[in-house]
Design a protein around this motif. Structure first.
Motif, PDB file in Angstrom:
ATOM      1  N   PHE A 127       0.827  -1.209   0.000  1.00 59.03           N
ATOM      2  CA  PHE A 127       0.000   0.000   0.000  1.00 59.03           C
ATOM      3  C   PHE A 127       0.864   1.263   0.000  1.00 59.03           C
ATOM      4  O   PHE A 127       0.391   2.344  -0.340  1.00 59.03           O
ATOM      5  N   LEU A 128       2.135   1.145   0.360  1.00 57.63           N
ATOM      6  CA  LEU A 128       3.033   2.301   0.336  1.00 57.63           C
ATOM      7  C   LEU A 128       3.169   2.876  -1.066  1.00 57.63           C
ATOM      8  O   LEU A 128       3.437   4.067  -1.243  1.00 57.63           O
ATOM      9  N   LEU A 129       2.984   2.022  -2.069  1.00 55.45           N
ATOM     10  CA  LEU A 129       3.094   2.477  -3.455  1.00 55.45           C
ATOM     11  C   LEU A 129       1.962   3.416  -3.837  1.00 55.45           C
ATOM     12  O   LEU A 129       2.044   4.108  -4.853  1.00 55.45           O
ATOM     13  N   GLU A 185      10.435  -1.741   0.142  1.00 56.67           N
ATOM     14  CA  GLU A 185      11.734  -2.283   0.527  1.00 56.67           C
ATOM     15  C   GLU A 185      12.420  -1.392   1.571  1.00 56.67           C
ATOM     16  O   GLU A 185      12.996  -1.883   2.544  1.00 56.67           O
ATOM     17  N   LEU A 186      12.366  -0.074   1.371  1.00 57.42           N
ATOM     18  CA  LEU A 186      12.993   0.843   2.318  1.00 57.42           C
ATOM     19  C   LEU A 186      12.290   0.809   3.666  1.00 57.42           C
ATOM     20  O   LEU A 186      12.934   0.882   4.722  1.00 57.42           O
ATOM     21  N   PHE A 187      10.968   0.694   3.643  1.00 57.51           N
ATOM     22  CA  PHE A 187      10.229   0.605   4.904  1.00 57.51           C
ATOM     23  C   PHE A 187      10.623  -0.665   5.652  1.00 57.51           C
ATOM     24  O   PHE A 187      10.859  -0.643   6.863  1.00 57.51           O
ATOM     25  N   LYS A 188      10.711  -1.769   4.936  1.00 58.14           N
ATOM     26  CA  LYS A 188      11.155  -3.016   5.555  1.00 58.14           C
ATOM     27  C   LYS A 188      12.580  -2.879   6.085  1.00 58.14           C
ATOM     28  O   LYS A 188      12.907  -3.403   7.150  1.00 58.14           O
ATOM     29  N   GLY A 189      13.413  -2.165   5.345  1.00 57.19           N
ATOM     30  CA  GLY A 189      14.785  -1.967   5.793  1.00 57.19           C
ATOM     31  C   GLY A 189      14.859  -1.208   7.111  1.00 57.19           C
ATOM     32  O   GLY A 189      15.617  -1.574   8.009  1.00 57.19           O
TER      33      GLY A 189
END
Length: 333
Positions: free
Chosen positions: A36-38, A58-62
């Motif tokens: 949903f970040l997209l 990916e950055l949020f997961k990072g």
């Protein structure tokens, strides 16, 4: 060559590599929806000029991975995301640059409230929230180089601290469901009302518990109008004619609902559960809320909400794995 890169030799595929050497935080990304970040335009590439590289999920997961491991600040986060196993586990095609990490953190601040709300929705749909909401403020310590922080007094700890504040509404097993970043631990009535309304947007509880700082008529009357029973200890302040009550709601019920009565023993027994919010605050501090390493108010606020997001994700992940969602860490299988 790093040890993780060396491990790649002789492995048939990236998937095989991740199955063999999965990171401790890999389960955090298995059960919740992050795509949903997209949907947020703030992460879209620029329409003209140099193309901005964005990998929001990916950055949020990072960042979640790093905060779980106690790694904060754009430099340390970037270093960790250059570990082969880490950036592969988070879904990157290649490790992100420090500029990309810093830019994402700045952009995230514009939508981090919505991101937090979406994650809370995913916890709510799993039935993890109970019918008792609790509201409380906590201190957020900042680094000395954060010029936008201020010296505050924490009456609970009876000491001064340099930093900010955060008011949190919690429900269920130490799950924050609404929050606001504040300049200091003490909040005004307007902020209390705003956070309370945000909490009721998630669901309507039976009870709403707060300490004597929430002995505010507007707060009580609003909750009663929504069918929620507020319980906050009566604070006579400097009145010459104090009421003979323990909780403000006793007076508000008598005034606005003559056909309803609440036993003081029931109110007292329910209010005993307010301490759960203090445990929620501590659980969130284990996720990064306790000491903000970021400079400036923007990044400090973003780090606070990232910590709240991580706490929700840990609770959901433990639940999905059949473990106690109140655990502050993932249980090793």
């Amino acid at each position: 060559m790093s040890s993780s890169a060396t491990t790649l030799q002789g492995v048939a595929s990236v998937d095989d590599f991740l199955n063999v050497a999965a990171t401790e935080t890999a389960p955090l990304f298995e059960y919740l929806e992050f795509e949903f970040l997209l949907e947020y335009d703030v992460f879209a590439p620029a329409s003209r000029g140099r193309t901005r590289v964005h990998n929001p999920p990916e950055l949020f997961k990072g960042f979640l991975h790093c905060y779980y491991k106690g790694i904060y600040g754009t430099r340390p986060v970037t270093r960790e995301l250059h570990n082969t196993l880490t950036w592969l586990s988070c879904g990157f095609e290649k490790p992100p640059s420090r500029d990309t990490v810093d830019r994402f953190l700045t952009d995230l601040e514009l939508v981090v409230d919505d991101v937090f709300d979406r994650l809370v929705e995913q916890a709510a749909c799993r039935g993890l929230l109970d019918s008792t909401y609790r509201i409380d403020s906590t201190h957020v310590t900042a680094i000395q180089y954060n010029d936008e922080a201020t010296w505050n007094y924490d009456s609970t700890a009876e000491e001064h601290y340099y930093g900010f504040g955060c008011v949190i509404v919690s429900a269920g097993p130490k799950i924050p469901i609404a929050a606001e970043f504040t300049q200091r631990k003490q909040i005004d009535a307007e902020t209390a009302m705003r956070v309370t309304k945000d909490a009721l947007a998630v669901d309507t509880p039976i009870w709403m518990l707060g300490d004597s700082a929430y002995d505010v008529l507007e707060w009580h009357d609003f909750l009663l109008s929504q069918g929620v029973v507020p319980i906050a200890p009566y604070n006579p302040r400097n009145t010459d004619d104090p009421l003979d009550i323990e909780y403000r709601v006793e007076d508000r019920i008598d005034e606005h609902a003559e056909d309803i009565s609440l036993k003081q023993s029931v109110l007292a027994g329910t209010y005993d559960h307010r301490t759960q919010v203090e445990r929620t605050n501590e659980a969130c501090k284990d996720c990064g809320l306790g000491h903000v390493r970021a400079r400036g108010r923007v990044h400090a606020r973003t780090q606070v909400f990232l910590a709240l997001c991580l706490r929700v994700i840990v609770a959901v992940t433990n639940y999905e794995r059949g473990h106690n969602p109140g655990r502050t860490k993932l249980k090793t299988l």
